[in-house]
Motif scaffolding. Structure first.
Motif, PDB file in Angstrom:
ATOM      1  N   ILE A 169       0.829  -1.293   0.012  1.00 31.36           N
ATOM      2  CA  ILE A 169      -0.042   0.010  -0.024  1.00 31.36           C
ATOM      3  C   ILE A 169       0.715   1.265   0.061  1.00 31.36           C
ATOM      4  CG2 ILE A 169      -1.601   1.201   1.409  1.00 31.36           C
ATOM      5  CD1 ILE A 169      -2.782  -1.266   2.363  1.00 31.36           C
ATOM      6  N   LEU A 170       1.891   1.177   0.781  1.00 30.08           N
ATOM      7  CA  LEU A 170       2.833   2.392   0.791  1.00 30.08           C
ATOM      8  C   LEU A 170       3.664   2.633  -0.336  1.00 30.08           C
ATOM      9  CD1 LEU A 170       4.397   4.562   2.478  1.00 30.08           C
ATOM     10  CD2 LEU A 170       5.949   2.761   3.485  1.00 30.08           C
ATOM     11  N   TRP A 171       3.958   1.550  -1.002  1.00 24.65           N
ATOM     12  CA  TRP A 171       4.679   1.579  -2.477  1.00 24.65           C
ATOM     13  C   TRP A 171       3.603   2.171  -3.227  1.00 24.65           C
ATOM     14  CZ3 TRP A 171       3.443  -0.825  -7.095  1.00 24.65           C
ATOM     15  CH2 TRP A 171       4.418  -0.534  -7.901  1.00 24.65           C
ATOM     16  N   GLN A 172       2.666   1.569  -3.562  1.00 24.56           N
ATOM     17  CA  GLN A 172       1.454   2.069  -4.465  1.00 24.56           C
ATOM     18  C   GLN A 172       1.090   3.529  -4.240  1.00 24.56           C
ATOM     19  OE1 GLN A 172      -1.129  -0.762  -6.345  1.00 24.56           O
ATOM     20  NE2 GLN A 172      -2.789   0.620  -6.245  1.00 24.56           N
ATOM     21  N   ALA A 173       0.869   3.974  -3.058  1.00 23.12           N
ATOM     22  CA  ALA A 173       0.423   5.416  -2.672  1.00 23.12           C
ATOM     23  C   ALA A 173       1.807   6.031  -3.119  1.00 23.12           C
ATOM     24  CB  ALA A 173       0.074   5.359  -1.078  1.00 23.12           C
ATOM     25  N   GLN A 174       2.964   5.859  -2.732  1.00 19.11           N
ATOM     26  CA  GLN A 174       4.108   6.610  -3.214  1.00 19.11           C
ATOM     27  C   GLN A 174       4.031   6.645  -4.544  1.00 19.11           C
ATOM     28  OE1 GLN A 174       5.469   8.863  -1.324  1.00 19.11           O
ATOM     29  NE2 GLN A 174       6.922   9.396  -2.664  1.00 19.11           N
ATOM     30  N   THR A 175       3.945   5.527  -5.573  1.00 24.38           N
ATOM     31  CA  THR A 175       3.721   5.753  -6.813  1.00 24.38           C
ATOM     32  C   THR A 175       3.041   6.609  -7.423  1.00 24.38           C
ATOM     33  OG1 THR A 175       4.397   3.484  -6.772  1.00 24.38           O
ATOM     34  CG2 THR A 175       3.497   4.294  -9.098  1.00 24.38           C
ATOM     35  N   VAL A 176       1.531   6.582  -6.692  1.00 24.99           N
ATOM     36  CA  VAL A 176       0.411   7.495  -7.239  1.00 24.99           C
ATOM     37  C   VAL A 176       0.793   9.027  -7.029  1.00 24.99           C
ATOM     38  CG1 VAL A 176      -1.784   8.055  -6.642  1.00 24.99           C
ATOM     39  CG2 VAL A 176      -1.343   5.915  -7.228  1.00 24.99           C
ATOM     40  N   LEU A 177       1.553   9.215  -5.733  1.00 22.55           N
ATOM     41  CA  LEU A 177       1.717  10.515  -5.448  1.00 22.55           C
ATOM     42  C   LEU A 177       2.808  11.209  -6.445  1.00 22.55           C
ATOM     43  CD1 LEU A 177       1.521  10.188  -1.549  1.00 22.55           C
ATOM     44  CD2 LEU A 177       0.053  11.590  -2.902  1.00 22.55           C
ATOM     45  N   ARG A 178       3.721  10.091  -6.864  1.00 21.04           N
ATOM     46  CA  ARG A 178       4.939  10.527  -7.606  1.00 21.04           C
ATOM     47  C   ARG A 178       4.488  10.754  -9.109  1.00 21.04           C
ATOM     48  NH1 ARG A 178       7.095  11.483 -11.583  1.00 21.04           N
ATOM     49  NH2 ARG A 178       9.104  11.143 -12.157  1.00 21.04           N
ATOM     50  N   GLU A 179       3.393  10.117  -9.497  1.00 18.57           N
ATOM     51  CA  GLU A 179       2.870  10.384 -10.736  1.00 18.57           C
ATOM     52  C   GLU A 179       1.843  11.571 -10.927  1.00 18.57           C
ATOM     53  OE1 GLU A 179       4.248   9.180 -13.251  1.00 18.57           O
ATOM     54  OE2 GLU A 179       4.682   7.129 -12.791  1.00 18.57           O
ATOM     55  N   PHE A 180       1.373  11.929  -9.741  1.00 17.75           N
ATOM     56  CA  PHE A 180       0.417  13.420  -9.612  1.00 17.75           C
ATOM     57  C   PHE A 180       1.646  14.562  -9.570  1.00 17.75           C
ATOM     58  CE2 PHE A 180      -1.454  16.530  -6.894  1.00 17.75           C
ATOM     59  CZ  PHE A 180      -3.016  16.663  -7.462  1.00 17.75           C
ATOM     60  N   ARG A 181       2.625  14.218  -8.836  1.00 20.31           N
ATOM     61  CA  ARG A 181       3.513  15.290  -8.892  1.00 20.31           C
ATOM     62  C   ARG A 181       3.998  15.484 -10.461  1.00 20.31           C
ATOM     63  NH1 ARG A 181       6.803  18.392  -5.068  1.00 20.31           N
ATOM     64  NH2 ARG A 181       8.470  19.267  -5.912  1.00 20.31           N
ATOM     65  N   GLY A 182       4.569  14.406 -10.956  1.00 19.43           N
ATOM     66  CA  GLY A 182       5.179  14.321 -12.213  1.00 19.43           C
ATOM     67  C   GLY A 182       4.229  14.997 -13.303  1.00 19.43           C
ATOM     68  N   ASP A 183       3.150  14.795 -13.106  1.00 15.02           N
ATOM     69  CA  ASP A 183       2.048  15.356 -14.292  1.00 15.02           C
ATOM     70  C   ASP A 183       1.983  16.879 -13.980  1.00 15.02           C
ATOM     71  OD1 ASP A 183       1.514  13.150 -15.645  1.00 15.02           O
ATOM     72  OD2 ASP A 183      -0.407  12.558 -14.661  1.00 15.02           O
TER      73      ASP A 183
END
Length: 306
Positions: A169-183
């Motif tokens: 969950i932590l890995w996926q949440a950070q992945t989602v947050l990374r792509e949010f920031r990246g976009d």
């Protein structure tokens, strides 16, 4: 151009709306936790699982990260990833989908994250700190899902089902947050009038990341890189033979980072300053352990090699 109409002015009318939470705290919170996501691009567990599906080399990176979008072609991936040579993406997609479906690659990526985090964190992977960090990060990631407009790569990852173990969950949440920031970062780069290659050259000129890594991992030739250096020198953004950022170049990068931070704030507002601080406190030792375990060794990345 007056300050009131300057699109680079983040405080005047017409700029970005005031942030609900300190953008500097948002950047700190994201940066501290980022190794927990970023390791997936370097660990052998990922490359081995993609290769088992028949997707090898750089194709594993493009296909696994783009899999959330479905079996798309090279064009939308080139657009979303922004700074890669289009020829590099075209060499990987859509050919990878003939070897493995997006769902198979997503499963392989998650399995690789499980194996790598378990290896890197040891017994701590099942600790209460991971569970608490996972709950906070998931809350931020799910809050961000209310702001998908203009963020296609984020939206695709935000729509994926959640795994059950806290470390995933932590890995996926950070992945989602990374792509949010990246976009959001891509939006800031476009508003600054930069191409993907220009953004890479300026990043290298800042001294934060070696030119060798940025150029090779993104598939740009020495000639293409050198030509862009000259263009940016003529525009007054870089100086010297090295090259390094000029005063104007430093100001532009500062604006881009500030805009990126502000665009990332909607994800973290729900946590408030206290929640962001706590998330950083929890993930800092985890990230340090990941780094110490060698999970972010850049030279081990398949995407780095020609």
């Amino acid at each position: 151009m007056t300050a009131a109409t300057d699109p680079h002015d983040l405080t005047e009318p017409g700029g970005l709306r005031p942030a609900a939470i300190d953008p500097a705290l948002v950047r700190h919170t994201w940066r501290v936790a980022e190794p927990l996501h970023g390791m997936i691009y370097f660990v052998p567990e990922a490359h081995e699982r993609y290769a088992a599906l028949g997707v090898t080399g750089r194709a594993g990176y493009f296909a696994s990260r783009a899999a959330a979008l479905g079996p798309v072609g090279a064009e939308p991936v080139t657009a979303a990833f922004f700074n890669f040579n289009p020829r590099l993406v075209t060499a990987a997609l859509p050919a990878a989908w003939a070897k493995a479906s997006p769902s198979a690659l997503l499963a392989a990526r998650l399995d690789a994250a499980d194996a790598a985090l378990t290896r890197g964190l040891g017994d701590a992977v099942h600790g209460p700190e991971v569970a608490e960090a996972a709950a906070l990060a998931r809350r931020a990631a799910e809050s961000a899902a209310a702001h998908p407009q203009g963020r296609p790569l984020f939206a695709a990852h935000a729509a994926l089902p959640w795994p059950e173990p806290p470390h995933l969950i932590l890995w996926q949440a950070q992945t989602v947050l990374r792509e949010f920031r990246g976009d959001g970062h891509v939006a800031a780069l476009l508003l600054a009038g930069l191409t993907g290659l220009e953004a890479l050259v300026l990043h290298a000129a800042s001294g934060e990341v070696p030119e060798r890594f940025l150029r090779a991992s993104r598939g740009w030739s020495e000639e293409q890189w050198a030509g862009t250096v000259e263009d940016l020198r003529h525009r007054g953004l870089i100086d010297g033979d090295s090259p390094v950022l000029s005063e104007a170049g430093r100001a532009q990068r500062a604006w881009i980072e500030a805009a990126t931070d502000r665009l990332a704030t909607p994800a973290y507002t729900i946590l408030g300053a206290e929640g962001c601080t706590r998330l950083a406190e929890l993930t800092r030792p985890l990230s340090r352990t990941i780094v110490a375990a060698g999970l972010l060794k850049v030279d081990s990345a398949v995407s780095y090699k020609s």
